[in-house]
Design an enzyme around this catalytic site. Structure first.
Site, PDB file in Angstrom:
ATOM      1  N   ARG A 242     -30.358  -2.624  -1.262  1.00 31.88           N
ATOM      2  CA  ARG A 242     -31.767  -2.770  -0.903  1.00 31.88           C
ATOM      3  C   ARG A 242     -31.848  -2.978   0.604  1.00 31.88           C
ATOM      4  O   ARG A 242     -30.990  -3.657   1.199  1.00 31.88           O
ATOM      5  CB  ARG A 242     -32.401  -3.965  -1.626  1.00 31.88           C
ATOM      6  N   GLU A 271     -39.361   0.191   3.353  1.00 34.19           N
ATOM      7  CA  GLU A 271     -39.453   1.639   3.128  1.00 34.19           C
ATOM      8  C   GLU A 271     -40.760   1.981   2.410  1.00 34.19           C
ATOM      9  O   GLU A 271     -41.251   1.163   1.637  1.00 34.19           O
ATOM     10  CB  GLU A 271     -38.220   2.154   2.355  1.00 34.19           C
ATOM     11  N   HIS A 289     -33.484   7.132   0.054  1.00 30.54           N
ATOM     12  CA  HIS A 289     -33.319   6.432  -1.238  1.00 30.54           C
ATOM     13  C   HIS A 289     -32.976   7.424  -2.360  1.00 30.54           C
ATOM     14  O   HIS A 289     -33.702   7.549  -3.340  1.00 30.54           O
ATOM     15  CB  HIS A 289     -34.593   5.626  -1.567  1.00 30.54           C
TER      16      HIS A 289
END
Ligand code: DGY
Length: 323
Positions: A242, A271, A289
């Site tokens: 993360r 993000e 991601h």
């Protein structure tokens, strides 16, 4: 009997959406725009199940909405730091996630970033795309050898272990790790892995450091300026966990000033907004991601949510219950 009402917050793979349509009175998100807090609150008031994902902030404010109908939150994804778990618990909501099915693909992306960073792949591609490559030369874009080096893992859950397996058996890497609990001896033996006492020990020893701890307040900025300074100047940092595990400003400084050689990032603080400081660097590889983004895995994640829902609506305990 009426079918349970289910709200899905983002677009899912078509074959899973088709099954949802068969089984439930489902509201899909055709536009695929993230839902606002008010829309999430309304979903909690109108549906029996809410199926969110990493882009939905299920804060205590959202979860505490009055007149809730929802009884289960079936998260599409293994990480659930976007859900206020204490609030969910207090509200008596069942929360499930999708472990196992994304382990290998996420570990593959970690390995991809490790290789990209070590071998300066992003920098090389930019050179070609900007039409600046004038041909091979012995001193161009010299990176670091991966085979035989030491991989340090922070966190040693399923994804870290899958990466360790690829790195050890595929690239002959030495595995060291930091984890709060001791893994099974068979796993340690297979990987010839060494458990370190502290995060600092891993950072000091490893040629490549890969992050695999959960996100959330306990790990926020675990990798900060002080810890980055412990890494070798030739080391690379990989983050597929993360974004907020790493202090972005400190990492940008470390990459700019050469405290470490490079970084490979699949996740970002805040993000999809990425600190523009990263765009000015040559020694960082950036992915949007992509950890679990394969056809097989995304379908399997959807099926995992479906399995959790059907068990829950049959009055039983879903296998992937986290709260
Ligand atoms: C996960 O499953 O947690 C991935 O990061 C995608 O959400």
């Amino acid at each position: 009997m009426n079918k349970p009402k289910v709200v899905v917050t983002r677009k899912w793979p078509a074959e899973v959406e088709a099954q949802l349509k068969d089984l439930y009175d489902v509201q899909l998100n055709e536009s695929d725009n993230p839902m606002t807090s008010d829309e999430l609150k309304h979903a909690l008031q109108s549906a029996d199940a809410l199926l969110p994902t990493v882009t939905d902030a299920l804060t205590s404010d959202v979860l505490n909405v009055e007149n809730k109908r929802t009884r289960i939150i079936g998260n599409f994804g293994v990480g659930y730091n976007h859900i206020d778990i204490d609030a969910a618990k207090a509200e008596g909501l069942v929360v499930t996630n999708t472990p196992h099915v994304l382990t290998d693909c996420t570990a593959d992306i970690a390995m991809l970033l490790l290789l990209m960073s070590a071998r300066r792949a992003s920098e090389g591609e930019r050179l070609i795309l900007q039409n600046q490559w004038v041909g091979w030369k012995p001193t161009q874009l010299i990176g670091q050898k991966v085979t035989g080096k030491t991989l340090g893992l922070i966190g040693f859950g399923r994804i870290a272990q899958a990466m360790a397996k690829k790195a050890h058996h595929g690239f002959d890497m030495k595995i060291i790790f930091y984890a709060p609990s001791q893994p099974a001896q068979a796993i340690m033996d297979d990987l010839q892995a060494t458990r370190c006492e502290t995060v600092e020990e891993v950072l000091t020893e490893a040629n490549f450091v890969s992050l695999h701890c959960p996100g959330g307040k306990d790990t926020r900025h675990l990798i900060n300026e002080q810890r980055l300074k412990l890494m070798r100047p030739s080391a690379h940092l990989i983050n597929t966990a993360r974004g907020d595990v790493v202090d972005s400003k400190a990492l940008i400084k470390a990459l700019k000033e050469g405290w470490i050689a490079g970084a490979g990032l699949d996740v970002f603080e805040g993000e999809p907004n990425i600190d523009p400081g990263f765009f000015e660097l040559d020694n960082v590889s950036l992915l949007p991601h992509l950890g679990s983004a394969t056809e097989e895995t995304r379908v399997a994640m959807g099926n995992r949510v479906l399995a959790n829902l059907s068990v829950f609506f049959a009055g039983e305990e879903p296998g992937d219950r986290v709260v």
